[in-house]
Every structure is written in C-alpha cells, then in structure tokens.
Motif scaffolding. Structure first.
Motif, short mmCIF file in Angstrom:
data_model
loop_
_atom_site.label_atom_id
_atom_site.label_comp_id
_atom_site.label_asym_id
_atom_site.label_seq_id
_atom_site.Cartn_x
_atom_site.Cartn_y
_atom_site.Cartn_z
N LEU A 77 -2.34 5.69 4.93
CA LEU A 77 -0.72 6.40 5.81
C LEU A 77 0.39 5.39 4.95
CD1 LEU A 77 0.08 8.49 7.96
CD2 LEU A 77 -0.41 6.24 9.35
N PHE A 78 -0.14 4.05 5.16
CA PHE A 78 1.21 3.76 4.74
C PHE A 78 0.45 2.95 3.09
CE2 PHE A 78 0.57 2.26 9.24
CZ PHE A 78 1.70 1.89 8.96
N SER A 79 -0.59 3.42 2.45
CA SER A 79 -1.03 3.33 0.72
C SER A 79 0.17 4.71 0.29
CB SER A 79 -1.87 3.15 0.55
OG SER A 79 -2.61 3.00 -0.33
N SER A 80 0.70 4.14 -0.80
CA SER A 80 1.61 5.15 -1.78
C SER A 80 0.75 6.09 -2.73
CB SER A 80 2.19 4.03 -2.42
OG SER A 80 1.31 3.61 -3.33
N TYR A 81 -0.83 5.53 -2.56
CA TYR A 81 -1.62 5.78 -3.30
C TYR A 81 -2.98 7.38 -2.22
CZ TYR A 81 -0.83 3.04 -7.41
OH TYR A 81 -0.17 1.88 -7.50
N CYS A 82 -2.80 8.43 -3.25
CA CYS A 82 -4.52 9.09 -2.82
C CYS A 82 -5.25 9.04 -3.41
CB CYS A 82 -3.42 9.87 -1.99
SG CYS A 82 -2.64 11.75 -3.88
N TYR A 83 -6.54 9.16 -2.99
CA TYR A 83 -7.39 9.70 -3.71
C TYR A 83 -8.57 10.65 -3.26
CZ TYR A 83 -6.99 4.55 -3.34
OH TYR A 83 -6.82 3.49 -3.13
N PHE A 84 -9.31 11.55 -4.84
CA PHE A 84 -9.57 12.58 -4.98
C PHE A 84 -11.61 12.03 -5.26
CE2 PHE A 84 -5.54 14.25 -4.35
CZ PHE A 84 -5.39 15.26 -3.80
N THR B 130 0.57 8.24 -14.21
CA THR B 130 -0.30 7.10 -14.64
C THR B 130 -1.28 7.37 -13.43
OG1 THR B 130 0.96 5.76 -15.72
CG2 THR B 130 -1.50 5.06 -15.29
N VAL B 131 -2.67 7.79 -13.65
CA VAL B 131 -3.93 7.84 -13.03
C VAL B 131 -4.87 6.95 -13.61
CG1 VAL B 131 -3.09 10.22 -11.95
CG2 VAL B 131 -4.95 9.79 -14.48
N LEU C 239 -10.51 9.75 -8.09
CA LEU C 239 -9.30 9.78 -8.95
C LEU C 239 -8.01 9.41 -8.42
CD1 LEU C 239 -7.00 11.41 -11.41
CD2 LEU C 239 -7.39 13.35 -10.54
N ARG C 240 -7.22 8.56 -8.57
CA ARG C 240 -6.40 7.57 -7.56
C ARG C 240 -5.05 7.95 -8.45
NH1 ARG C 240 -5.08 1.44 -7.75
NH2 ARG C 240 -3.96 2.18 -9.37
N MET C 241 -4.53 8.24 -7.58
CA MET C 241 -2.75 8.63 -8.10
C MET C 241 -2.23 8.68 -7.25
SD MET C 241 -2.76 13.02 -7.38
CE MET C 241 -4.32 12.73 -8.20
N LYS C 242 -0.40 8.12 -7.23
CA LYS C 242 0.27 8.16 -6.07
C LYS C 242 0.31 9.59 -5.43
CE LYS C 242 2.99 4.04 -8.06
NZ LYS C 242 3.88 4.13 -8.81
N LYS C 243 0.84 9.24 -3.72
CA LYS C 243 1.54 10.53 -3.36
C LYS C 243 1.85 11.48 -3.85
CE LYS C 243 -0.66 8.67 0.89
NZ LYS C 243 -0.32 7.85 2.06
#
Length: 489
Positions: free
Chosen positions: A44-51, A112-113, A141-145
């Motif tokens: 919730l407080f992270s600026s990244y999301c993961y798939f 950038t991912v 896959l990690r990227m910024k939200k």
C-alpha cells in the motif's frame, strides 16, 4: 573460547524456545493471515507493483511466458551476468535466456521495468491428468504504479510481436506440398512439410540491381503494411506473377522472397486437387506469413468453366478427374476465402503469359508482374561474382567490353551461364574464356539463321495477354454465328 561456544549454544536454545512458544501461541493460519496483512500494508505504501507470469496456466502452457522468455533472450546476452543456453526443435539458433532467479532491467517508452526469472521446487503433486514439471517457473514483472497503464496496454503487446519475429528468424522455414489425392497426414492435415534449406537470396539472384531493389521495397512495404491494409479495408495479401523463359530464375526468386521475409512456402500442386471445395480447404489450412506458390499455372490444369467441343460449341467440363474451375481459382486468390488468414503472398509462375486468362492477371489477384528475362550484363556480373569471386574491376577491360556486347546479342538464361561457370570454377580464366566463346558462337549462329529479327518484348506480351480474352474462358463473348446455332438447337 569454550565459554563462547557455551554462550552461543544457550542463545540458540533460547531462540528455539521462543520459536516453539510463538508456534503454540500463533497457529499457522494466524501467522499466514498476519504475513498477508503485513504484505498488503507494505504494498500500500510502496511505489511499485508486481505481476507474475507463470509457465503453466492451469494445465495449459502460458504463451505469454514463452514470449517473455524469447523477448528477453534478444538482449540478455549483453546485460546479463549469468545466462542459460537452449536450442529448440526445428531451430537453427541457440537461445540465450535468464538463469534461475536472476534479474534484468528493460526500458520501454522511457519507463524502466525489472524482470525476475523465479524458479522454485514444486511441492508434492496431487493427481492430475497431465503431470506438471518438478519446478515451478515464472517471470515477475516489477514496475512503478504510475506506469501500469503503459506497460499493460503497450509493452506486453510489443513483447508478443517481438517474440514472434524472433521465433520466425530462429526457426527453420518449411516447404509444404499438398498430399496426394487430398489425403490427410497423421495429424489430419492436408499438407506435408520438409525443412526449407534453399540458399537463394536477393544478393545471389541474377537480376538487374535496380529491379531487385524495386521488388525488395515492395515486399518490405507489404510485410510492414498491416495498419495500411486494415485502414483501407483490403485483405492483407499480395500476388506476384513471375513470367519468362525456362531457366531464368523463377524458382530462385521464390526462394529469395521466402528467405528475405522469413516466410514458409506452400507449393500447391493443382493436379492433386479434385475440386473447388478441396482447394478452399487447402487454403484454410495454410498459416499466416506464408507464400502460396502455383508453378507453371498455364500447364497445371484446364482453368476454364466452359470449353469448346470438336464442333466449336460450348460444353461443360467432364465430371470425372480434376474439376477445378477458373472461378474457383479466382475465388481462391481474391475471393472471400482468401481472407481467412493474413500476411499471405500468392506467387504464380508461367513460361507463357499470353496463355493466361486476363481475369487472373488483373490487380488484386496478381498485383505485381515480374518479367524474368534472359541474362543481361548486370546480371552476368552477379553470376561471375557468385561462382568465380570476380568483381568488375578484376576483369580485363577488353574482356569486360566483349562480354557486355556478347550477352546482349544472345539469348542465354542465367541457368545456361551458371552451368558453364560451375563446370570451370576451378580455373577462373578458362571459365570466362569458354563463356565468351560460347556467347560469340551462339551470336554467329543466330545471325546465320536470321533469328535476330524484331521480336515481341515481354512487356508487349503482357499487354496483349491483358487485353485479349482467352479462348474458352468465361470472359470470352460467343460470336453471333455461335449464338444463332445455339438458338436453332
């Protein structure tokens, strides 16, 4: 030292007691929910999301996983420090990929991912109809939200397209032919295939360089024209007619096109097709990004819906044997059934363009007519380079001038010239000398026989073929005498 080990043993004992106490106080379900809650708080407080992209989706292979694996292999050899090497079936190249649990950074559209190849040991399996691999593989896959929209809508589509291109370049091309009598193979397909290994390219093709560049430009425009064809409402296909005397390189041209575009070839033998319905079924079983070839179209079958009998009257074709009609072939190349696939090229070859029906030659069916003529001096220079390694500067000026004059006076095909050069390839000077002598001898023979009279050019033959209807075709209008004779019957 003894006290140190005694202290360490006591500390480990305390930790083990604490762990046992926590397990008694907090059962596994509560610990799992606590970790899940903390994980949600962290994200919730992270600026990244993961798939996660797993290799197996249920019991089926995930195509996106294979696409990502191929895509990353295109640049991982430069950026990765630990790599895995594989070679797939029917592949002529080694694929380089990420090793287990390794990471790599990619950039798309300024974003950038991070890709991580996650491989973990699979736990004991329950009963399934399809046994699963011992290892559970996938990409994370990690990227910024803030970049999620761009990545999901554009980046993944780009990966799929790029992987398809890599797969075509790495995989050996296939040459298909329709099964004898319309029979099916063991998989229920009407086509049989073998690896296509023809080495012909546009660099080795004996043709005027300007003409080759024109053809290559047209092919590249077609291959990159998906959006154009969609926007204009046209089926994504194109037709080429190769015409000219035997031995002028029509088959080599087809092979060069296939190697240039990395397309498979479907060599359609019309004499093995019984009717129009079977012809449509063959078309439906061809893949996209392919070349459908009908060689010697004027000699294959009688492509008329009506033909004349001995009395000059029109009658229907025989019921037995091959009953492919002209309209059936026209629908095959330019009808509704021709749109059941995309990115297809139709290639017809003939030694006598004047024998073809004008309806088969018009644009939309045969869009580009390519005259494969006798060897010219620019084409001769390509053959000398192919077989003898001769550049134009390597030839004596007088010899070069004599070759240029002689080749314009004789009608020798690239096949005729190639045979002389191959036979004497171990002695370059002898090869050029024998070639020049053969050309001069043929030129003198032509002059004696008077065969160098004014001839109809290839372009004139093509013009006449387009303008004059063919006898027995659907597009031929019966004469008044024939109409009167039919009325009197």
């Amino acid at each position: 030292m003894k006290e140190y080990w005694s202290y360490l043993a006591s500390l480990l004992g305390v930790l083990a007691f604490c762990q046992t106490l926590l397990q008694l106080i907090f059962p596994p379900q509560l610990r799992f929910l606590s970790l899940k809650f903390l994980n949600r708080i962290f994200h919730l407080f992270s600026s990244y999301c993961y798939f996660d992209i797993t290799e197996i989706d249920g019991v089926n292979t995930n195509e996106l996983y294979n696409a990502v694996q191929l895509y990353l292999s295109s640049f991982v050899s430069i950026n990765g420090s630990r790599l895995s090497l594989t070679r797939a079936l029917n592949s002529s190249a080694i694929t380089i990929g990420l090793s287990n649990n390794d990471c790599i950074i990619d950039t798309f559209g300024g974003v950038t991912v991070l890709w991580e190849h996650v491989v973990i040991q699979r736990q004991s399996q329950t009963f399934t109809w399809r046994p699963l691999p011992d290892e559970k593989r996938g990409f994370t896959l990690r990227m910024k939200k803030k970049d999620k929209s761009l990545i999901l809508h554009s980046y993944l589509d780009y990966i799929m397209d790029k992987s398809n291109e890599i797969r075509r370049n790495n995989q050996d091309r296939l040459l298909y032919t329709n099964s004898r009598g319309g029979s099916l193979d063991s998989r229920g397909h009407p086509w049989e295939s073998v690896p296509f290994k023809h080495p012909s390219t546009f660099d080795t093709l004996a043709m005027h360089p300007v003409k080759k560049q024109e053809i290559m430009h047209d092919l590249k425009d077609f291959a990159n024209g998906q959006s154009f064809y969609h926007k204009t409402g046209r089926a994504w296909k194109r037709g080429y007619l190769l015409y000219g005397p035997p031995g002028t390189g029509k088959s080599s041209m087809i092979a060069a096109i296939a190697n240039y575009l990395s397309y498979d070839i479907y060599d359609l033998e019309l004499t093995e097709v019984h009717n129009n319905s079977e012809l449509r079924k063959l078309l439906m079983k061809t893949s996209s990004k392919s070349i459908i070839v009908i060689e010697d179209i004027d000699c294959s079958v009688n492509l008329t819906n009506r033909k004349k009998n001995n009395k000059g009257n029109y009658c229907d074709p025989d019921d037995g044997g091959n009953s492919i009609t002209l309209s059936g072939l026209l629908n095959f190349t330019d009808g509704l059934w021709s749109c059941c696939g995309s990115e297809r090229i139709f290639v017809f070859t003939t030694n006598h363009i004047e024998k073809l029906d004008p309806a088969l030659l018009r644009s939309g069916r045969m869009d580009m007519h390519i005259s494969m003529s006798y060897c010219s001096y620019p084409a001769l220079k390509i053959l000398l380079n192919n077989y003898l390694g001769y550049e134009e500067s390597d030839l004596d000026c007088n010899v070069s001038r004599e070759l240029a004059e002689a080749v314009d006076m004789v009608e020798m095909t690239p096949a005729d010239i190639s045979e002389i050069l191959i036979k004497n390839r171990s002695d370059k000077q002898k090869a050029v000398g024998e070639l020049l002598e053969t050309m001069k001898t043929r030129a003198e023979g032509n002059l004696k026989r008077g065969s160098l009279k004014e001839k109809i050019s290839d372009e004139e033959q093509e013009k006449r073929a387009l303008e004059s209807p063919k006898e027995g075709s659907d597009f031929e209008q019966p004469s008044k005498e024939q109409e009167n004779a039919e009325k009197m019957k």
